[in-house]
Design a protein around this motif. Structure first.
Motif, mmCIF file in Angstrom:
data_model
loop_
_atom_site.group_PDB
_atom_site.id
_atom_site.type_symbol
_atom_site.label_atom_id
_atom_site.label_comp_id
_atom_site.label_asym_id
_atom_site.label_seq_id
_atom_site.Cartn_x
_atom_site.Cartn_y
_atom_site.Cartn_z
ATOM 1 N N LYS A 160 -3.329 0.663 -3.677
ATOM 2 C CA LYS A 160 -2.714 -0.457 -3.872
ATOM 3 C C LYS A 160 -3.714 -1.206 -5.086
ATOM 4 C CE LYS A 160 -1.412 -4.830 -2.150
ATOM 5 N NZ LYS A 160 -1.150 -5.656 -0.831
ATOM 6 N N GLY A 161 -2.914 -1.786 -6.085
ATOM 7 C CA GLY A 161 -3.567 -2.574 -7.317
ATOM 8 C C GLY A 161 -4.467 -1.159 -7.820
ATOM 9 N N GLY A 162 -5.690 -1.638 -7.989
ATOM 10 C CA GLY A 162 -6.758 -0.611 -8.493
ATOM 11 C C GLY A 162 -7.436 0.053 -7.568
ATOM 12 N N GLY A 163 -7.047 -0.143 -6.497
ATOM 13 C CA GLY A 163 -7.911 0.295 -5.155
ATOM 14 C C GLY A 163 -7.448 1.897 -4.775
ATOM 15 N N GLU A 164 -8.311 2.586 -4.121
ATOM 16 C CA GLU A 164 -7.806 4.043 -3.584
ATOM 17 C C GLU A 164 -8.753 4.132 -2.594
ATOM 18 O OE1 GLU A 164 -6.788 8.459 -4.458
ATOM 19 O OE2 GLU A 164 -6.822 7.210 -6.114
ATOM 20 N N ALA A 165 -8.155 4.608 -1.482
ATOM 21 C CA ALA A 165 -9.204 5.370 -0.210
ATOM 22 C C ALA A 165 -8.722 6.452 0.004
ATOM 23 C CB ALA A 165 -9.141 4.159 0.714
ATOM 24 N N LYS A 166 -9.580 7.400 0.850
ATOM 25 C CA LYS A 166 -9.265 8.511 1.347
ATOM 26 C C LYS A 166 -9.624 8.793 2.916
ATOM 27 C CE LYS A 166 -10.114 13.647 1.175
ATOM 28 N NZ LYS A 166 -10.851 14.503 0.304
ATOM 29 N N PHE A 184 -11.561 -1.453 -2.003
ATOM 30 C CA PHE A 184 -11.091 -2.284 -0.681
ATOM 31 C C PHE A 184 -12.431 -2.592 -0.092
ATOM 32 C CE2 PHE A 184 -7.318 1.111 -1.104
ATOM 33 C CZ PHE A 184 -6.461 0.415 -1.587
ATOM 34 N N ASP A 185 -12.100 -3.867 0.390
ATOM 35 C CA ASP A 185 -13.241 -4.590 1.252
ATOM 36 C C ASP A 185 -13.273 -3.974 2.688
ATOM 37 O OD1 ASP A 185 -11.381 -5.879 2.764
ATOM 38 O OD2 ASP A 185 -11.195 -7.621 0.982
ATOM 39 N N PRO A 186 -14.244 -4.334 3.345
ATOM 40 C CA PRO A 186 -14.428 -3.769 4.806
ATOM 41 C C PRO A 186 -13.193 -4.063 5.567
ATOM 42 C CG PRO A 186 -16.355 -4.273 4.188
ATOM 43 C CD PRO A 186 -15.502 -4.683 2.990
ATOM 44 N N ARG A 187 -12.855 -5.414 5.450
ATOM 45 C CA ARG A 187 -11.593 -5.793 6.319
ATOM 46 C C ARG A 187 -10.480 -5.155 5.941
ATOM 47 N NH1 ARG A 187 -9.324 -12.062 6.520
ATOM 48 N NH2 ARG A 187 -7.954 -11.767 8.156
ATOM 49 N N THR A 188 -10.243 -4.672 4.809
ATOM 50 C CA THR A 188 -9.115 -4.175 4.422
ATOM 51 C C THR A 188 -9.068 -2.585 5.005
ATOM 52 O OG1 THR A 188 -8.489 -5.486 2.447
ATOM 53 C CG2 THR A 188 -7.446 -3.239 2.406
ATOM 54 N N LEU A 189 -10.242 -2.050 4.831
ATOM 55 C CA LEU A 189 -10.435 -0.600 5.398
ATOM 56 C C LEU A 189 -10.070 -0.482 6.848
ATOM 57 C CD1 LEU A 189 -13.465 0.456 3.032
ATOM 58 C CD2 LEU A 189 -10.940 1.025 2.878
ATOM 59 N N ARG A 190 -10.498 -1.489 7.613
ATOM 60 C CA ARG A 190 -10.196 -1.518 8.957
ATOM 61 C C ARG A 190 -8.656 -1.544 9.026
ATOM 62 N NH1 ARG A 190 -14.879 -4.574 8.757
ATOM 63 N NH2 ARG A 190 -13.649 -6.732 9.005
ATOM 64 N N ALA A 191 -7.969 -2.758 8.487
ATOM 65 C CA ALA A 191 -6.484 -2.727 8.527
ATOM 66 C C ALA A 191 -6.017 -1.261 8.229
ATOM 67 C CB ALA A 191 -5.993 -3.768 7.564
ATOM 68 N N PHE A 223 0.756 -1.269 0.174
ATOM 69 C CA PHE A 223 -0.096 -0.038 -0.160
ATOM 70 C C PHE A 223 0.889 1.296 -0.143
ATOM 71 C CE2 PHE A 223 -2.613 -3.179 2.177
ATOM 72 C CZ PHE A 223 -3.905 -2.929 1.438
ATOM 73 N N ARG A 224 0.630 2.212 -0.598
ATOM 74 C CA ARG A 224 1.219 3.618 -0.717
ATOM 75 C C ARG A 224 0.390 4.604 -0.285
ATOM 76 N NH1 ARG A 224 2.325 8.080 -4.454
ATOM 77 N NH2 ARG A 224 0.593 7.502 -5.796
ATOM 78 N N PHE A 225 0.873 5.131 1.032
ATOM 79 C CA PHE A 225 0.035 6.177 1.843
ATOM 80 C C PHE A 225 0.845 7.489 1.275
ATOM 81 C CE2 PHE A 225 -0.166 2.419 3.950
ATOM 82 C CZ PHE A 225 -1.507 2.345 4.774
ATOM 83 N N PHE A 226 -0.152 8.225 0.779
ATOM 84 C CA PHE A 226 0.398 9.525 0.080
ATOM 85 C C PHE A 226 -0.780 10.786 0.470
ATOM 86 C CE2 PHE A 226 -2.046 7.431 -2.817
ATOM 87 C CZ PHE A 226 -2.802 8.577 -3.896
#
Length: 80
Positions: free
Chosen positions: A31-37, A51-58, A10-13
């Protein structure tokens, strides 16, 4: 787009052009095709695509753990 840190692929930016007026401190994650803010105060998801809910929690846990690094990098880049 300053990269603050990387973890497990994951890249945090953040983007250098964060709007006018600038939004509060936050971080983007890709990461991959996913992006979150995520907002930092409190750490919470603003939006997510791919990103799925588990990944978002992590991711939220990683952001909480690195909150000071994120804030320091933000203020070094933008000032204030």
């Amino acid at each position: 787009m300053p990269t603050v840190f990387r973890h497990s692929g994951f890249r945090f930016f953040f983007y250098s052009n964060e709007g006018d007026p600038r939004e509060p401190v936050h971080i983007h994650v890709m990461k991959g095709g996913g992006e979150a803010k995520f907002w930092l105060h409190p750490v919470s998801i603003e939006r997510s695509d791919g990103f799925d809910p588990r990944t978002l929690r992590a991711l939220a846990a990683m952001i909480s753990e690195h909150r000071h690094l994120i804030e320091d990098t933000w203020y070094d880049h933008f000032g204030n």
